[in-house]
Design an enzyme around this catalytic site. Structure first.
Site, PDB file in Angstrom:
ATOM      1  NE  ARG A 166     128.201  58.781 -14.743  1.00 21.61           N
ATOM      2  CZ  ARG A 166     129.125  59.414 -15.541  1.00 21.61           C
ATOM      3  NH1 ARG A 166     128.995  59.452 -17.019  1.00 21.61           N
ATOM      4  NH2 ARG A 166     130.433  60.141 -14.982  1.00 21.61           N
TER       5      ARG A 166
ATOM      6  CE1 TYR B  49     102.701  54.843  -9.517  1.00 18.20           C
ATOM      7  CE2 TYR B  49     104.653  55.971 -10.372  1.00 18.20           C
ATOM      8  CZ  TYR B  49     104.120  55.412  -9.579  1.00 18.20           C
ATOM      9  OH  TYR B  49     104.907  55.503  -8.179  1.00 18.20           O
TER      10      TYR B  49
ATOM     11  CG  ASP C 136     104.133  51.816 -16.740  1.00 11.95           C
ATOM     12  OD1 ASP C 136     104.467  50.806 -16.210  1.00 11.95           O
ATOM     13  OD2 ASP C 136     104.257  53.019 -15.740  1.00 11.95           O
TER      14      ASP C 136
ATOM     15  CE  LYS D  56     105.321  49.695  -7.727  1.00  5.69           C
ATOM     16  NZ  LYS D  56     105.112  50.400  -8.782  1.00  5.69           N
TER      17      LYS D  56
HETATM   18  C1  LIG Z   1     105.107  51.879  -9.053  1.00  6.53           C
HETATM   19  C2  LIG Z   1     104.882  52.162 -10.506  1.00  6.53           C
HETATM   20  C3  LIG Z   1     105.919  53.026 -11.220  1.00  6.53           C
HETATM   21  C4  LIG Z   1     107.149  53.820 -10.608  1.00  6.53           C
HETATM   22  O1  LIG Z   1     108.028  52.859 -10.055  1.00  6.53           O
HETATM   23  P1  LIG Z   1     109.019  53.252  -8.775  1.00  6.53           P
HETATM   24  O2  LIG Z   1     110.004  52.243  -9.031  1.00  6.53           O
HETATM   25  O3  LIG Z   1     108.116  53.137  -7.718  1.00  6.53           O
HETATM   26  O4  LIG Z   1     109.462  54.334  -9.151  1.00  6.53           O
HETATM   27  C5  LIG Z   1     105.686  53.400 -12.412  1.00  6.53           C
HETATM   28  N1  LIG Z   1     104.640  52.662 -13.189  1.00  6.53           N
HETATM   29  C6  LIG Z   1     103.810  51.827 -12.440  1.00  6.53           C
HETATM   30  C7  LIG Z   1     102.467  51.477 -13.136  1.00  6.53           C
HETATM   31  C8  LIG Z   1     103.998  51.707 -11.120  1.00  6.53           C
HETATM   32  O5  LIG Z   1     103.047  50.817 -10.430  1.00  6.53           O
END
Ligand SMILES: *Cc1c(COP(=O)(O)O)cnc(C)c1O
Length: 399
Positions: free
Chosen positions: A57, A110, A182, A207
């Site tokens: 972990r 988001y 973010d 992403k």
């Molecule tokens: C997709 C996304 C997330 C969440 O990511 P996941 O890996 O799908 O949980 C958070 N913030 C933004 C800006 C995103 O585009």
């Protein structure tokens, strides 16, 4: 002088101690780690927070290589790994709040981030105030004695408003507030969040870092004063990632710069073409003047990517369906950042639940597109055919 980031991307995290001399680190799967002696076990236990094999972990060499790489990419003190971006956001916030606290959340966050605040934080007795993304230094008027976190996301989700992160951070810090961002859109490559005042930079590495639409993973890179608390509290919440997924993210990092260049040049060409289309009201692409915060984008970002939106002159759901249903290269699906192009539509009413203080000022359908690595001219042809289907549907007489 340190090398350019794109040179660094090739070697980030490639320490012999993680790779054992091969180019990529082996995928090291583990729950139990065996110790050869009581002394060795004692040493591992003492150093368990510091990239030492201790128990699965806490991570293995594959994870440590990715953590090193992300820490270097975003110039932090350490990187916590999470099973997805949403987990990175939720657990980073939870690591720094307690009942009675207040957080400031950008209204263009988001959607699952908003839902987390409205459901989970509310349940814990943590209050959220949403603020307008372009509020800048006026953020001071929303700060309360119990405000703990200022959360930013730039450009904003779907509507792409660019935030003045240095101004927001300066004011937050005058009040002892932690600034979290973010930073998924820039992939940490085109906006160095920590150098612009952010304390913890989060990415849905799902992403662009992974880049191939095949892995879910989240990262949070913290400055030194926040690293211990983030690491230990995320650990208490059981956050960990499979070594295979850590490997995919590390492999994606190596080609991040070249992919971003192609996403960026394709998206700019297509955004400019869309601006000249008669049914399009305006294009929301941070590199274009029509995007709120374009001046800040030019000042603070070193590049763009493939994700932007455009807004039609009207809202005609049947025509929108005709456009979407016949696309050849643009897939219809959530997420973005992979090598493939994607398209989704938002009708203006949908913003009623997505926004509380920054309701976007338009009445047409918004299309959000991700420009993949295809030839931009093929994508333009695809969009042109889609806009023709849209127009043909509008011109059909009702029976
Ligand atoms: C997709 C996304 C997330 C969440 O990511 P996941 O890996 O799908 O949980 C958070 N913030 C933004 C800006 C995103 O585009």
């Amino acid at each position: 002088m340190s090398e350019n980031k794109k040179t660094q991307l090739i070697t980030m995290g490639r320490k012999n101690q993680w790779t054992q001399g091969v180019v990529n680190p082996p995928i090291q799967r583990a729950s139990t780690v065996l110790f050869n002696s009581v002394l060795e076990k004692h040493k591992a236990t003492t150093n368990r927070a510091n990239k030492t094999l201790f128990y699965g972990r806490r991570g293995t060499n594959t994870h440590f290589a990715l953590q090193d790489a992300m820490t270097q990419l975003e110039n932090g003190a350490g990187c916590a790994l999470f099973p997805c971006g949403a987990a990175a956001i939720a657990n980073t916030i939870l690591s720094f709040v307690e009942t009675g606290d207040h957080i400031l959340m950008v209204d263009t966050c988001y959607e699952p981030t908003r839902n987390f605040c409205d459901v989970m934080l509310k349940k814990m007795g943590v209050e959220t105030t949403y603020y307008e993304p372009t509020i800048g230094k006026d953020i001071g008027s929303l700060i309360q004695p119990n405000t703990k976190i200022l959360f930013t996301e730039s450009p904003g989700s779907i509507t792409m408003e660019v935030q003045d992160i240095p101004a927001l951070s300066r004011i937050a810090h005058e009040h002892g507030i932690i600034v979290i961002m973010d930073n998924t859109w820039s992939a940490g490559l085109h906006f160095n969040a920590l150098e612009h005042g952010v304390d913890i930079s989060i990415q849905a590495a799902t992403k662009y870092i992974v880049g191939h639409s095949d892995t879910m993973i989240g990262t949070a890179v913290a400055k030194a004063p926040y690293w211990d608390q983030l690491r230990e509290q995320a650990y208490l919440m059981g956050q960990c990632v499979s070594p295979d997924d850590a490997y995919s993210a590390l492999r994606g990092l190596r080609t991040l710069d070249v992919r971003m260049k192609q996403h960026q040049s394709g998206s700019l060409k297509i955004a400019q073409w869309l601006e000249s289309q008669p049914d399009v009201d305006h294009v929301r692409h941070p590199a274009l003047e029509s995007c709120p915060g374009n001046d800040i984008f030019k000042r603070d970002f070193t590049g763009g990517n493939g994700l932007f939106s455009f807004v039609m002159k009207g809202s005609h759901p049947k025509a929108t369906t005709a456009l979407l249903d016949g696309m050849k290269h643009f897939g219809m699906g959530y997420s973005w950042g992979g090598f493939e192009s994607l398209i989704l539509a938002n009708e203006p009413e949908s913003f009623k639940s997505l926004r509380t203080v920054a309701n976007p000022n338009f009445s047409g359908t918004l299309f959000r597109i991700h420009i993949g690595l295809e030839d931009p001219d093929d994508l333009i042809n695809d969009l042109e055919a889609g806009l023709n289907r849209y127009r043909n549907m509008l011109q059909q007489k009702p029976e």
